[in-house]
Design an enzyme around this catalytic site. Structure first.
Site, mmCIF file in Angstrom:
data_model
loop_
_atom_site.group_PDB
_atom_site.id
_atom_site.type_symbol
_atom_site.label_atom_id
_atom_site.label_comp_id
_atom_site.label_asym_id
_atom_site.label_seq_id
_atom_site.Cartn_x
_atom_site.Cartn_y
_atom_site.Cartn_z
ATOM 1 N N SER A 176 33.998 41.274 39.437
ATOM 2 C CA SER A 176 35.005 40.926 40.789
ATOM 3 C C SER A 176 34.267 40.169 41.757
ATOM 4 O O SER A 176 35.007 39.311 42.335
ATOM 5 C CB SER A 176 35.252 42.213 41.366
ATOM 6 O OG SER A 176 34.086 43.167 41.864
ATOM 7 N N HIS A 204 40.394 42.490 37.057
ATOM 8 C CA HIS A 204 40.680 41.092 37.426
ATOM 9 C C HIS A 204 41.058 40.451 36.301
ATOM 10 O O HIS A 204 41.285 39.019 36.243
ATOM 11 C CB HIS A 204 39.347 40.534 38.160
ATOM 12 C CG HIS A 204 39.031 41.386 39.429
ATOM 13 N ND1 HIS A 204 39.442 40.959 40.505
ATOM 14 C CD2 HIS A 204 38.404 42.242 39.900
ATOM 15 C CE1 HIS A 204 39.271 41.499 41.634
ATOM 16 N NE2 HIS A 204 38.342 42.503 41.234
ATOM 17 N N LYS A 235 46.503 43.999 41.733
ATOM 18 C CA LYS A 235 45.796 42.664 41.851
ATOM 19 C C LYS A 235 46.966 41.695 41.288
ATOM 20 O O LYS A 235 47.841 41.438 41.905
ATOM 21 C CB LYS A 235 44.479 42.388 41.230
ATOM 22 C CG LYS A 235 43.563 43.476 41.886
ATOM 23 C CD LYS A 235 42.290 43.351 41.595
ATOM 24 C CE LYS A 235 41.391 44.505 41.995
ATOM 25 N NZ LYS A 235 41.156 44.828 43.256
HETATM 26 C C1 LIG Z 1 36.580 45.576 39.110
HETATM 27 C C2 LIG Z 1 37.313 46.600 39.963
HETATM 28 N N1 LIG Z 1 37.595 47.377 39.477
HETATM 29 C C3 LIG Z 1 38.593 48.579 40.206
HETATM 30 C C4 LIG Z 1 38.980 48.178 41.566
HETATM 31 C C5 LIG Z 1 39.889 49.238 42.240
HETATM 32 O O1 LIG Z 1 41.206 48.942 42.047
HETATM 33 P P1 LIG Z 1 42.125 49.293 42.936
HETATM 34 O O2 LIG Z 1 42.005 47.939 44.225
HETATM 35 O O3 LIG Z 1 43.516 49.137 42.491
HETATM 36 O O4 LIG Z 1 41.679 50.307 43.708
HETATM 37 C C6 LIG Z 1 38.639 46.895 41.803
HETATM 38 C C7 LIG Z 1 39.267 46.309 43.138
HETATM 39 O O5 LIG Z 1 39.163 46.970 44.287
HETATM 40 C C8 LIG Z 1 37.858 45.864 41.175
HETATM 41 O O6 LIG Z 1 37.697 44.746 41.670
#
Ligand SMILES: Cc1ncc(COP(=O)(O)O)c(C=O)c1O
Length: 381
Positions: A176, A204, A235
């Site tokens: 991320s 992502h 996302k």
């Molecule tokens: C790699 C990654 N996994 C999980 C999440 C969590 O997802 P969510 O925003 O739907 O809670 C995020 C984002 O915040 C992320 O960047």
């Protein structure tokens, strides 16, 4: 007690104090903040679906039919026909036997890992995996083994030294804060060799990579080689939620054991309706994806030509490493003065002295928008 004051002071001294920026318009390539228009380069709304007309219309109908709140947790009164349809469609989309939807991607990671693993397990996790994976591991009580970022040799060494009965390897598909992709093929070979389960968090990657936006596993041609696929609907899908997809037994087990699934009121049913529409749009967005990746390549190339420290990759997350938190703040604020909003990322989200601008692109950014960013960054840096 002075605890909070003292701790806050330490955070401020380290230039790590965090504050929110409040948008007064929909999440789009241009947004309103304090009545002024800004170009944003930091959204995860990669396909610009959070402001999509078809999704908005579907939600209007859904709110008339289902109301807003869901009224219960998924295992009591909070499951609707649209939850079932969404889980069936997601499983088809991911090419797995089953899928289960959580309220967020965060809750999916925490819930899945802590449901499956306990003290009998060792978990091998990339050093820069997302915080929700880390929290899931800590909560599970399993032995926590961190390998160097994308370092297959280090992972192999840790696996070969391990004597636990059960093993799980977990990695982000697309990282991320760096925007690079995990070497999933090599990892899957190690998983096979050491009889470990393999889990990917494709928050992502899904919607952005692979045919029909199926994600990193499809992009790398590794269908059937990854046991547990977690992702987010928040996302590229432009909605809210997370999912786990895989074999029916695994998904059913998680449904019975994941506390973040069991002990939380489910998302409003209208969200499932929105995701169902979004899924159709994601599947049919190959042209949009191609265009997004081309724009990402253009921006990376141009920034590198200006000698910025850009992390290599192909995804629309383009990290420009600038170093200290002070410098991150300086650049972020200077860009804001120029009408550009790029979130600066500082420790502890990223390792010390690797503060960065996390630029991310949406499919409707124009080349003109990118050129403005390149020019202004050049002036400021
Ligand atoms: C790699 C990654 N996994 C999980 C999440 C969590 O997802 P969510 O925003 O739907 O809670 C995020 C984002 O915040 C992320 O960047």
């Amino acid at each position: 007690m002075n605890f909070f004051k003292e701790e806050l002071e330490k955070i401020k001294q380290a230039d790590q104090d965090r504050n929110m920026t409040y948008l007064e318009s929909a999440q789009d390539s241009k947004v309103l903040i304090d009545g002024k228009e800004y170009l944003i380069f930091g959204s995860n709304n990669y396909l610009n679906l959070s402001n999509n007309r078809e999704i908005i219309e579907s939600v209007k109908d859904a709110v008339d039919k289902y109301g807003y709140g869901s009224g219960g947790s998924r295992l009591t009164t909070g499951s609707y026909d649209v939850n079932r349809r969404l889980e069936e469609d997601l499983a088809k989309f991911k090419g797995t036997e089953k899928a289960l939807v959580f309220n967020t991607g965060y809750m999916a990671n925490v819930g899945v890992i802590s449901a499956i693993c306990d003290r009998k397990w060792s978990i091998f996790s990339d050093r820069i995996n997302h915080g929700s994976i880390v929290d899931g591991i800590v909560l599970s009580g399993a032995k926590f083994k961190r390998y160097k970022h994308n370092d297959i040799e280090d992972l192999k060494k840790l696996l070969s030294e391990d004597e636990s009965k059960y093993k799980l390897i977990v990695t982000d598909g697309v990282f991320s804060m760096d925007g690079d992709i995990a070497p999933l093929e090599e990892i899957s070979l190690l998983a096979k060799e050491y009889e470990a389960l393999l889990m990917i968090d494709d928050a992502h990657g899904v919607g952005v990579l692979g045919e029909n936006g199926k994600g990193t596993v499809s992009h790398l041609g590794l269908e059937g080689k990854v046991d547990i696929q977690v992702g987010t609907l928040s996302k590229a899908f432009g909605c809210i939620g997370g999912y786990v997809a895989g074999d029916a037994d695994m998904v059913d087990y998680v449904k019975n054991r994941a506390k973040s699934f069991i002990f939380a009121t489910s998302n409003p049913p209208l969200n499932s309706v929105a995701v169902l529409k979004s899924l159709e749009l994601v599947k049919n967005a190959d042209e949009k994806r191609k265009d997004l990746l081309e724009k990402s390549a253009y921006l990376r190339r141009k920034l590198k030509e200006k000698n910025f420290d850009v992390i290599d990759g192909i995804t629309p997350i383009i990290a420009v490493v600038v170093g200290s938190s002070k410098e991150v703040l300086r650049i972020q604020n200077s860009l804001l003065e120029e009408g550009i909003y790029v979130p600066g990322i500082r420790p502890p989200t990223v390792p010390r002295n690797t503060g960065r601008l996390r630029i991310s692109l949406m499919s409707n950014h124009t080349y003109g928008d990118l050129d403005i960013l390149i020019k202004k960054l050049g002036e400021i840096l």
